[in-house]
Design an enzyme around this catalytic site. Sequence first.
Site, mmCIF file in Angstrom:
data_model
loop_
_atom_site.group_PDB
_atom_site.id
_atom_site.type_symbol
_atom_site.label_atom_id
_atom_site.label_comp_id
_atom_site.label_asym_id
_atom_site.label_seq_id
_atom_site.Cartn_x
_atom_site.Cartn_y
_atom_site.Cartn_z
ATOM 1 C CE1 TYR A 124 -0.646 47.138 52.359
ATOM 2 C CE2 TYR A 124 0.121 49.081 53.513
ATOM 3 C CZ TYR A 124 0.310 47.774 53.121
ATOM 4 O OH TYR A 124 1.441 47.111 53.491
ATOM 5 C CE LYS A 190 4.150 37.683 40.623
ATOM 6 N NZ LYS A 190 5.506 37.114 40.647
ATOM 7 C CG ASP A 223 8.602 38.068 41.475
ATOM 8 O OD1 ASP A 223 8.398 38.981 40.649
ATOM 9 O OD2 ASP A 223 8.170 36.917 41.316
ATOM 10 C CG ASP A 247 4.275 49.142 53.896
ATOM 11 O OD1 ASP A 247 5.192 49.779 54.434
ATOM 12 O OD2 ASP A 247 3.374 48.576 54.541
#
Length: 359
Positions: A124, A190, A223, A247
């Site tokens: 972002y 991740k 995840d 987000d």
Amino acid sequence: MAHRVTFIPGDGTGPEIAEATKRVLEGAGVEFDWDQQEAGIDVYESGGKPLPDETLQSIRDNGVAIKGPTTTPVGSGFRSVNVALRKELDLYSCQRPCKAYEGVRTRFPETDIVIVRENHEDLYAGIEYEMGSEDAQKLRECISALGSEIREDAGISIKPISVYGTTRIVESAFKYAKDNGRSKVTAAHKANIMKFSDGLFLKIATEIAEKHPEIEFEERIIDNLCNQLVSRPEEYDVIVLPNLYGDIVSDLGAGMIGGLGMAPGGNIGDDIAVFEATHGSAPKYKGQNKVNPMALMLSGVMMLRHLGEREAADRLENAIAEVIRKGEKVTYDMKPTRDDPTAVGTSEVADAIIEEMNS
Ligand code: NAD
């Protein structure tokens, strides 16, 4: 002494929920000296800037603001007021408690988590190169010289994650945990795939955790976190995440506690805090006294705690919880069906909460 707070009604349904919120904040027994300021599409359409300089200055002067939602029209060329506020005032930590109060319609009644999302970096950061552009071509050549190839028909977004940005956000998560009696911080990432961005986030988070041994720390791959949140939400407490994951998980959290009408938030910097609901201006309901004011009211509860008004915060939160538990004087989104004729309006919810505080 009265707290001087910048009060921004916003636009769309913002003014209705902001007014209801102001009433319950005052009803909690705290004195405010409201400094009312404008932002959003109404001030823009009447010839002003969507985020006027006076509004920014007022927030800088007062250090605390509560804000109704503001519309960002698609394709108008004006930058989102919320993004501008976060950038201009360096509000780097977005804090979103997601608690399922008794009586809310949810499949996840044990949910009581707090999402702490980094606000400035990651995908972002706004560093993007359009497919086929000269700059994208230059970047492809650079990257090719470094031994990696990007297809010619690719658009490119850059994901910066810094030691500075990660240190601030992780420290703010631990501070939130300490200030609010929370016992665990989970860092989501991740890092197994993005070793140098998420990997750095994880490394810094782990180092910072060592400075706060009284708070438990754990890490989760993003995840796996999503999977576990909807199977064992009770195992999570404060969760700190880079911008994009934050987000997405914020909306997941909102869904787990009964919807957007229940999801509060605060954008916090070192010296300034702006409290606002997660949801937008829901313009189709403007002026109908219809939407749920509880997300902004719960943002007000966060603001009271930020101001050191803990007793008043508890009083207001308990009254909101009681109105939800009774299930009578709540808006349409909290009824079993959306056309339930017993649903009340925005201002009647405020009345019920004030009555509850006085009973
Ligand atoms: P939205 O959150 O305004 O509304 C989406 C839907 O969610 C609504 O139609 C309604 O069904 C429901 N909803 C939202 N708030 C509710 C409430 N308080 N009570 C009951 N139901 C509620 O999202 P949108 O329609 O995508 O965005 C509208 C505008 O708001 C856009 O211009 C967007 O840019 C802006 N926005 C502002 C903020 C902010 O000011 N913080 C945040 C998100 C979106």
